[in-house]
Design an enzyme around this catalytic site. Structure first.
Site, PDB file in Angstrom:
ATOM      1  N   LYS A 187       0.831  -1.215   0.000  1.00 29.05           N
ATOM      2  CA  LYS A 187       0.000   0.000   0.000  1.00 29.05           C
ATOM      3  C   LYS A 187       0.866   1.266   0.000  1.00 29.05           C
ATOM      4  O   LYS A 187       0.685   2.141  -0.832  1.00 29.05           O
ATOM      5  CB  LYS A 187      -0.911  -0.004   1.233  1.00 29.05           C
ATOM      6  N   ASN A 188       1.801   1.344   0.939  1.00 31.43           N
ATOM      7  CA  ASN A 188       2.527   2.606   1.100  1.00 31.43           C
ATOM      8  C   ASN A 188       3.511   2.867  -0.034  1.00 31.43           C
ATOM      9  O   ASN A 188       3.876   4.016  -0.279  1.00 31.43           O
ATOM     10  CB  ASN A 188       3.250   2.645   2.451  1.00 31.43           C
ATOM     11  N   CYS A 238      -6.154  13.317  12.889  1.00 35.94           N
ATOM     12  CA  CYS A 238      -6.103  11.918  12.479  1.00 35.94           C
ATOM     13  C   CYS A 238      -6.243  11.074  13.729  1.00 35.94           C
ATOM     14  O   CYS A 238      -5.774  11.451  14.801  1.00 35.94           O
ATOM     15  CB  CYS A 238      -4.759  11.663  11.813  1.00 35.94           C
ATOM     16  N   ARG A 267      -0.580  14.688  12.953  1.00 32.79           N
ATOM     17  CA  ARG A 267       0.396  14.333  11.922  1.00 32.79           C
ATOM     18  C   ARG A 267       0.806  15.603  11.198  1.00 32.79           C
ATOM     19  O   ARG A 267       0.310  15.910  10.121  1.00 32.79           O
ATOM     20  CB  ARG A 267      -0.181  13.269  10.983  1.00 32.79           C
ATOM     21  N   ASP A 288       3.227   0.214  12.176  1.00 30.64           N
ATOM     22  CA  ASP A 288       2.050  -0.334  11.499  1.00 30.64           C
ATOM     23  C   ASP A 288       1.766  -1.793  11.873  1.00 30.64           C
ATOM     24  O   ASP A 288       0.753  -2.347  11.436  1.00 30.64           O
ATOM     25  CB  ASP A 288       2.213  -0.219   9.968  1.00 30.64           C
ATOM     26  N   ARG A 345      -9.351  -0.247   3.624  1.00 31.22           N
ATOM     27  CA  ARG A 345      -8.451   0.806   3.132  1.00 31.22           C
ATOM     28  C   ARG A 345      -7.087   0.233   2.783  1.00 31.22           C
ATOM     29  O   ARG A 345      -6.385   0.770   1.934  1.00 31.22           O
ATOM     30  CB  ARG A 345      -8.236   1.872   4.226  1.00 31.22           C
TER      31      ARG A 345
HETATM   32  C1  UD1 Z   1       3.983   6.653   6.711  1.00 30.05           C
HETATM   33  C2  UD1 Z   1       3.048   5.506   6.392  1.00 30.05           C
HETATM   34  C3  UD1 Z   1       2.365   4.995   7.662  1.00 30.05           C
HETATM   35  C4  UD1 Z   1       3.422   4.651   8.694  1.00 30.05           C
HETATM   36  C5  UD1 Z   1       4.383   5.815   8.922  1.00 30.05           C
HETATM   37  C6  UD1 Z   1       5.527   5.474   9.866  1.00 30.05           C
HETATM   38  C7  UD1 Z   1       2.327   6.051   4.143  1.00 30.05           C
HETATM   39  C8  UD1 Z   1       1.226   6.448   3.238  1.00 30.05           C
HETATM   40  N1  UD1 Z   1       2.042   5.975   5.437  1.00 30.05           N
HETATM   41  O1  UD1 Z   1       3.176   7.723   7.225  1.00 30.05           O
HETATM   42  O2  UD1 Z   1       1.614   3.833   7.314  1.00 30.05           O
HETATM   43  O3  UD1 Z   1       2.774   4.351   9.925  1.00 30.05           O
HETATM   44  O4  UD1 Z   1       4.957   6.223   7.665  1.00 30.05           O
HETATM   45  O5  UD1 Z   1       6.221   4.367   9.409  1.00 30.05           O
HETATM   46  O6  UD1 Z   1       3.423   5.760   3.697  1.00 30.05           O
HETATM   47  N2  UD1 Z   1       6.175  14.041  11.705  1.00 30.05           N
HETATM   48  C9  UD1 Z   1       6.421  15.338  12.103  1.00 30.05           C
HETATM   49  N3  UD1 Z   1       6.506  16.309  11.138  1.00 30.05           N
HETATM   50  C10 UD1 Z   1       6.371  16.023   9.810  1.00 30.05           C
HETATM   51  C11 UD1 Z   1       6.128  14.699   9.411  1.00 30.05           C
HETATM   52  C12 UD1 Z   1       6.050  13.717  10.387  1.00 30.05           C
HETATM   53  O7  UD1 Z   1       6.550  15.625  13.284  1.00 30.05           O
HETATM   54  O8  UD1 Z   1       6.457  16.955   8.986  1.00 30.05           O
HETATM   55  C13 UD1 Z   1       6.060  12.980  12.736  1.00 30.05           C
HETATM   56  C14 UD1 Z   1       4.659  12.390  12.754  1.00 30.05           C
HETATM   57  O9  UD1 Z   1       3.782  13.160  13.526  1.00 30.05           O
HETATM   58  C15 UD1 Z   1       4.908  11.028  13.350  1.00 30.05           C
HETATM   59  C16 UD1 Z   1       6.298  10.685  12.838  1.00 30.05           C
HETATM   60  O10 UD1 Z   1       6.876  11.908  12.391  1.00 30.05           O
HETATM   61  O11 UD1 Z   1       4.936  11.109  14.744  1.00 30.05           O
HETATM   62  C17 UD1 Z   1       6.306   9.669  11.692  1.00 30.05           C
HETATM   63  O12 UD1 Z   1       5.562  10.158  10.625  1.00 30.05           O
HETATM   64  P1  UD1 Z   1       5.923   9.843   9.104  1.00 30.05           P
HETATM   65  O13 UD1 Z   1       7.114   8.948   9.028  1.00 30.05           O
HETATM   66  O14 UD1 Z   1       5.961  11.133   8.381  1.00 30.05           O
HETATM   67  O15 UD1 Z   1       4.648   9.017   8.662  1.00 30.05           O
HETATM   68  P2  UD1 Z   1       3.795   9.177   7.357  1.00 30.05           P
HETATM   69  O16 UD1 Z   1       4.672   9.449   6.187  1.00 30.05           O
HETATM   70  O17 UD1 Z   1       2.648  10.081   7.620  1.00 30.05           O
END
Ligand code: UD1
Length: 416
Positions: free
Chosen positions: A23-24, A119, A124, A307, A399
């Site tokens: 998926k990701n 969320c 996020r 996950d 999903r």
């Molecule tokens: C992706 C995956 C999700 C997985 C996650 C962590 C997809 C579509 N989703 O989500 O399934 O659980 O990686 O492996 O690929 N953060 C910040 N600032 C930012 C961005 C992130 O503080 O600008 C924090 C988030 O709040 C969270 C952490 O970083 O606590 C990890 O988030 P991130 O790795 O960005 O996850 P996603 O890319 O949203």
């Protein structure tokens, strides 16, 4: 709409199951296809509802897409510019819509992306995504719930990520591949989905080195040529079926996997006493009586994946003893706890830590899937429970799990 899943528990699951495309990886590769000229074909794309939402968003901004057969998707961006703004109504259903920020900046120097709403698994933010595209020359302002980003004269630069965010790393890569000069991402995310994105873009002519390590270097190129590419298998789906074997006391051969991607999950399952063997066809998992308790800490890859945390919690709810689970990636990812407790689990949560006291037996109950992985945890708990479990809002599960009802039924689960 199919929104309630009813599972009659207590049967060991046996047989083989083929894992779908990740998926990701699929979500980001479909978005990245708009960076290329011409028609891209992606194989092994999972037919899940998150993908359907993403395609609606892309269609809305002017990208044509067509399923060629079950899992092959043709993506055809127009010759001219795409509509810059993603609609909030569509984008709010799918966090991954924020990946259009980097892709649109890379393609046409302009993006208007809806800020993600609240969320269920915690706040996020997008500060790291924004910091990254700003470093590459984008002017960014936040107004009326949207990120407005314009890059008139973008140029390569260094970006240090305070946390190895998956989405931020992907957005920066997608902008940088079409930005003149060299960009360097430090403390980049190392997830296999990042490597798949880099391999896909490189297959179209991009120059990305170091994906899979914490320093990624990108030399911008003027154009990318569309081609055909197959998406990696879903390590989280694989892990979920592996736990289905362990929790139900059955034996499942999980096919179409990349074993190295599964090491963090396999290591922990083996600690529980579950038998896990790799062979030429995939990974064989055999339940081995009541599992032993283990402690889990979620971390960015190659740590234990957040996950898989809820599914592991379901398994440890039935362990002989107590386990400690620390969630380090998201702030509110213990959503399944109250639902598992309705099924007889004994779990205490304090901040980011959950203490799971294993019980002899879970019992069927009426429960609610609050998010995708919490929903998967309830399915697993239901497979092991006495009696019937009714999972409401099961739409969350569809999903991210392709044909889960068909796959579980073929393994001997009784569900409707
Ligand atoms: C992706 C995956 C999700 C997985 C996650 C962590 C997809 C579509 N989703 O989500 O399934 O659980 O990686 O492996 O690929 N953060 C910040 N600032 C930012 C961005 C992130 O503080 O600008 C924090 C988030 O709040 C969270 C952490 O970083 O606590 C990890 O988030 P991130 O790795 O960005 O996850 P996603 O890319 O949203």
């Amino acid at each position: 709409m199919k929104n309630t899943l009813i599972i009659e528990g207590g049967n060991p699951l046996n047989g083989q199951v083929r894992v779908s495309g990740a998926k990701n990886a699929a979500l980001v590769l479909v978005v990245a296809s708009i960076l290329a000229d011409g028609e891209t074909i992606l194989d092994n794309v999972p037919r899940i509802s998150d993908m359907e939402y993403l395609l609606r968003i892309l269609n809305d901004i002017g990208v044509k897409t067509r399923w060629q057969d079950d899992n092959s998707l043709l993506i055809c961006p127009p010759d001219g510019d795409l509509k810059t703004r993603t609609s909030y109504e569509l984008a709010k259903r799918l966090r991954a819509s924020n990946l259009l920020l980097g892709a649109m900046l890379g393609r046409q120097g302009e993006a208007v992306v809806s800020l993600p709403g609240g969320c269920d698994i915690g706040s996020r933010p997008m500060d790291l995504h924004i910091k990254g595209v700003q470093a590459l020359g984008a002017d960014v302002k936040l107004e009326h719930g949207y990120i407005y980003a314009y890059a008139k004269n973008p140029g390569g630069n260094r970006v240090y990520l305070d946390f190895p965010s998956v989405g931020a790393t992907e957005n920066i890569i997608m902008m940088a591949v079409r930005t003149p000069g060299q960009s360097v991402i430090e403390n980049a995310a190392k997830e296999p989905e990042i490597v798949d994105l880099a391999n896909f873009l490189n297959s179209m002519g991009a120059r990305i080195r170091g994906a899979g390590t914490d320093i990624i270097k990108i030399e911008g190129v003027e154009e990318l040529q569309a081609g055909r590419y197959a998406i990696i298998p879903d390590r989280i789906e694989a892990g979920t079926y592996m736990i289905a074997a362990a929790i139900s006391g059955g034996e499942i051969l999980v096919e179409n996997v990349i074993p190295t991607h599964l090491h963090p999950i396999v290591a922990k399952l083996q600690e529980t006493g579950t038998i896990v063997e790799e062979n030429d066809r995939g990974i064989m998992v055999r339940g081995n009586g009541r599992v032993k308790p283990v402690d889990i800490k979620t971390l960015p890859y190659p740590g234990f994946p957040t996950d898989m945390q809820s599914q592991m919690m379901a398994l440890l709810s039935t362990a002989q003893g107590s386990s400690v689970i620390v969630e380090n990636v998201f702030e509110n990812r213990f959503q399944s706890v109250d639902e598992l407790k309705r099924m007889g689990a004994s779990i205490k949560v304090e901040g980011h830590t959950a203490v799971v006291e294993g019980v002899n037996r879970l019992h069927g109950a009426k429960v609610r899937a609050t998010d995708l992985r919490a929903g998967a945890a309830l399915v697993l708990a239901a497979l092991a429970a006495d009696g019937c479990t009714e999972i409401e809002e099961a739409g969350h599960i569809f999903r991210g799990y392709e044909n889960i009802e068909v796959k579980l039924t073929s393994l001997g689960a009784k569900l409707r």
